[in-house]
Design a protein around this motif. Structure first.
Motif, mmCIF file in Angstrom:
data_model
loop_
_atom_site.group_PDB
_atom_site.id
_atom_site.type_symbol
_atom_site.label_atom_id
_atom_site.label_comp_id
_atom_site.label_asym_id
_atom_site.label_seq_id
_atom_site.Cartn_x
_atom_site.Cartn_y
_atom_site.Cartn_z
ATOM 1 N N ASP A 1 -11.392 0.924 14.108
ATOM 2 C CA ASP A 1 -11.387 -0.636 14.100
ATOM 3 C C ASP A 1 -12.300 -0.958 12.960
ATOM 4 O OD1 ASP A 1 -9.450 -0.781 16.042
ATOM 5 O OD2 ASP A 1 -10.952 -1.116 17.695
ATOM 6 N N GLY A 2 -12.869 -0.166 12.277
ATOM 7 C CA GLY A 2 -13.688 -0.430 11.300
ATOM 8 C C GLY A 2 -13.165 -0.872 10.144
ATOM 9 N N LEU A 3 -14.096 -1.815 9.393
ATOM 10 C CA LEU A 3 -13.732 -2.110 7.987
ATOM 11 C C LEU A 3 -14.031 -1.404 7.044
ATOM 12 C CD1 LEU A 3 -14.967 -6.008 8.416
ATOM 13 C CD2 LEU A 3 -12.693 -5.145 8.567
ATOM 14 N N LEU A 4 -13.107 -1.356 6.027
ATOM 15 C CA LEU A 4 -13.412 -0.474 4.870
ATOM 16 C C LEU A 4 -13.218 -1.278 3.419
ATOM 17 C CD1 LEU A 4 -10.821 2.275 5.278
ATOM 18 C CD2 LEU A 4 -13.166 2.454 5.871
ATOM 19 N N SER A 5 -14.307 -1.045 2.598
ATOM 20 C CA SER A 5 -14.396 -1.747 1.480
ATOM 21 C C SER A 5 -13.134 -1.210 0.498
ATOM 22 C CB SER A 5 -15.677 -1.517 0.622
ATOM 23 O OG SER A 5 -15.747 -0.137 0.119
ATOM 24 N N ARG A 6 -13.092 -1.862 -0.743
ATOM 25 C CA ARG A 6 -12.004 -1.371 -1.690
ATOM 26 C C ARG A 6 -12.110 0.002 -1.899
ATOM 27 N NH1 ARG A 6 -11.549 -5.320 -6.305
ATOM 28 N NH2 ARG A 6 -13.624 -5.325 -6.230
ATOM 29 N N LYS A 7 -13.287 0.348 -2.356
ATOM 30 C CA LYS A 7 -13.305 1.828 -2.786
ATOM 31 C C LYS A 7 -13.340 2.719 -1.570
ATOM 32 C CE LYS A 7 -16.904 4.785 -4.677
ATOM 33 N NZ LYS A 7 -18.265 5.001 -5.310
ATOM 34 N N GLU A 8 -13.773 2.381 -0.369
ATOM 35 C CA GLU A 8 -13.564 3.135 0.599
ATOM 36 C C GLU A 8 -12.172 3.352 1.066
ATOM 37 O OE1 GLU A 8 -17.643 2.554 3.185
ATOM 38 O OE2 GLU A 8 -16.053 1.294 3.479
ATOM 39 N N THR A 9 -11.196 2.176 0.790
ATOM 40 C CA THR A 9 -9.815 2.122 1.188
ATOM 41 C C THR A 9 -9.215 3.115 0.172
ATOM 42 O OG1 THR A 9 -10.027 -0.039 2.125
ATOM 43 C CG2 THR A 9 -7.995 0.677 1.432
ATOM 44 N N CYS A 10 -9.675 3.055 -1.123
ATOM 45 C CA CYS A 10 -8.732 4.052 -2.058
ATOM 46 C C CYS A 10 -9.268 5.453 -1.895
ATOM 47 C CB CYS A 10 -9.353 3.568 -3.534
ATOM 48 S SG CYS A 10 -8.909 2.201 -4.075
ATOM 49 N N GLU A 11 -10.378 5.696 -1.423
ATOM 50 C CA GLU A 11 -10.646 7.218 -1.138
ATOM 51 C C GLU A 11 -9.808 7.354 0.132
ATOM 52 O OE1 GLU A 11 -14.956 7.280 -0.608
ATOM 53 O OE2 GLU A 11 -14.988 6.863 -2.642
ATOM 54 N N PHE A 12 -9.627 6.667 1.267
ATOM 55 C CA PHE A 12 -8.945 6.809 2.158
ATOM 56 C C PHE A 12 -7.479 7.231 2.043
ATOM 57 C CE2 PHE A 12 -6.583 5.273 6.282
ATOM 58 C CZ PHE A 12 -6.936 6.265 6.982
ATOM 59 N N LEU A 13 -6.898 6.436 1.318
ATOM 60 C CA LEU A 13 -5.664 6.429 1.012
ATOM 61 C C LEU A 13 -5.287 7.186 -0.275
ATOM 62 C CD1 LEU A 13 -4.380 2.617 1.448
ATOM 63 C CD2 LEU A 13 -3.971 4.489 2.982
ATOM 64 N N LYS A 14 -6.330 7.653 -0.769
ATOM 65 C CA LYS A 14 -6.155 8.458 -2.190
ATOM 66 C C LYS A 14 -5.361 7.958 -3.259
ATOM 67 C CE LYS A 14 -6.813 12.820 0.312
ATOM 68 N NZ LYS A 14 -7.559 12.230 1.571
ATOM 69 N N ILE A 15 -5.742 6.511 -3.398
ATOM 70 C CA ILE A 15 -5.216 5.721 -4.495
ATOM 71 C C ILE A 15 -6.271 5.262 -5.362
ATOM 72 C CG2 ILE A 15 -2.868 5.334 -3.111
ATOM 73 C CD1 ILE A 15 -4.274 2.594 -2.598
ATOM 74 N N SER A 16 -5.482 4.435 -6.493
ATOM 75 C CA SER A 16 -6.560 3.986 -7.466
ATOM 76 C C SER A 16 -6.582 2.603 -6.867
ATOM 77 C CB SER A 16 -5.664 4.079 -8.923
ATOM 78 O OG SER A 16 -4.791 3.218 -8.933
ATOM 79 N N LEU A 17 -7.806 1.947 -7.658
ATOM 80 C CA LEU A 17 -7.817 0.341 -7.448
ATOM 81 C C LEU A 17 -6.788 -0.528 -7.941
ATOM 82 C CD1 LEU A 17 -11.837 0.149 -8.061
ATOM 83 C CD2 LEU A 17 -11.041 -0.479 -6.092
ATOM 84 N N THR A 18 -6.132 -0.040 -8.871
ATOM 85 C CA THR A 18 -4.982 -0.908 -9.524
ATOM 86 C C THR A 18 -3.743 -0.851 -8.327
ATOM 87 O OG1 THR A 18 -5.608 -0.261 -11.563
ATOM 88 C CG2 THR A 18 -3.343 -1.001 -11.185
ATOM 89 N N THR A 19 -3.567 0.440 -7.956
ATOM 90 C CA THR A 19 -2.469 0.524 -6.789
ATOM 91 C C THR A 19 -2.856 -0.089 -5.653
ATOM 92 O OG1 THR A 19 -1.975 2.891 -7.548
ATOM 93 C CG2 THR A 19 -1.221 2.112 -5.167
ATOM 94 N N LEU A 20 -3.981 -0.284 -5.183
ATOM 95 C CA LEU A 20 -4.447 -0.933 -4.104
ATOM 96 C C LEU A 20 -4.251 -2.394 -4.198
ATOM 97 C CD1 LEU A 20 -5.954 -1.198 -1.502
ATOM 98 C CD2 LEU A 20 -8.166 -1.242 -2.511
ATOM 99 N N TRP A 21 -4.612 -2.827 -5.628
ATOM 100 C CA TRP A 21 -4.369 -4.257 -5.748
ATOM 101 C C TRP A 21 -2.950 -4.698 -5.663
ATOM 102 C CZ3 TRP A 21 -1.962 -6.774 -9.962
ATOM 103 C CH2 TRP A 21 -2.637 -8.248 -10.138
ATOM 104 N N HIS A 22 -2.348 -3.911 -6.362
ATOM 105 C CA HIS A 22 -0.552 -4.161 -6.345
ATOM 106 C C HIS A 22 -0.166 -4.215 -4.896
ATOM 107 C CE1 HIS A 22 0.198 -4.234 -10.679
ATOM 108 N NE2 HIS A 22 -0.546 -3.304 -10.730
ATOM 109 N N TRP A 23 -0.472 -3.243 -4.164
ATOM 110 C CA TRP A 23 -0.223 -3.252 -2.999
ATOM 111 C C TRP A 23 -0.562 -4.568 -1.935
ATOM 112 C CZ3 TRP A 23 -0.800 2.586 -0.934
ATOM 113 C CH2 TRP A 23 -0.005 3.395 -1.473
ATOM 114 N N THR A 24 -1.869 -4.694 -2.219
ATOM 115 C CA THR A 24 -2.215 -6.106 -1.448
ATOM 116 C C THR A 24 -1.496 -7.218 -1.998
ATOM 117 O OG1 THR A 24 -4.378 -5.157 -1.286
ATOM 118 C CG2 THR A 24 -4.418 -7.405 -0.882
#
Length: 92
Positions: free
Chosen positions: A40-63
């Motif tokens: 249930d924890g919160l992840l920062s953008r960087k932690e989310t990218c590491e968790f999903l193994k994606i780039s910040l750009t991909t994270l931005w597009h998916w969001t």
């Protein structure tokens, strides 16, 4: 004699070894699943990218496309780990 344990012809050292092995096996199982306790924890953008193994750009597009939900406080953006896991879809 239901739910009773009878020890017969077991040396104390053998019993100690059996107990030790059972405890080690259980601890290994607990150590394998550390993500369950903080799902249930919160992840920062960087932690989310590491968790999903994606780039910040991909994270931005998916969001922006609504594929994953984001939460914010001020200028900070967070993602719930449970939401990320629930957004995964089965590929055939």
């Amino acid at each position: 004699m239901e739910k009773s344990i009878l020890l017969h012809c077991i040396a104390p050292d053998e019993l100690k070894q059996i107990i030790k092995e059972v405890i080690q096996d259980e601890l290994k199982e607990v150590i394998k699943k550390p993500e369950d306790k903080d799902s249930d924890g919160l992840l920062s953008r960087k932690e989310t990218c590491e968790f999903l193994k994606i780039s910040l750009t991909t994270l931005w597009h998916w969001t922006n496309k609504g594929k994953i939900d984001s939460y914010g406080i001020g200028n900070r953006v967070y993602y719930k780990k449970v939401d990320l896991l629930n957004s995964l879809v089965l590929l055939k």
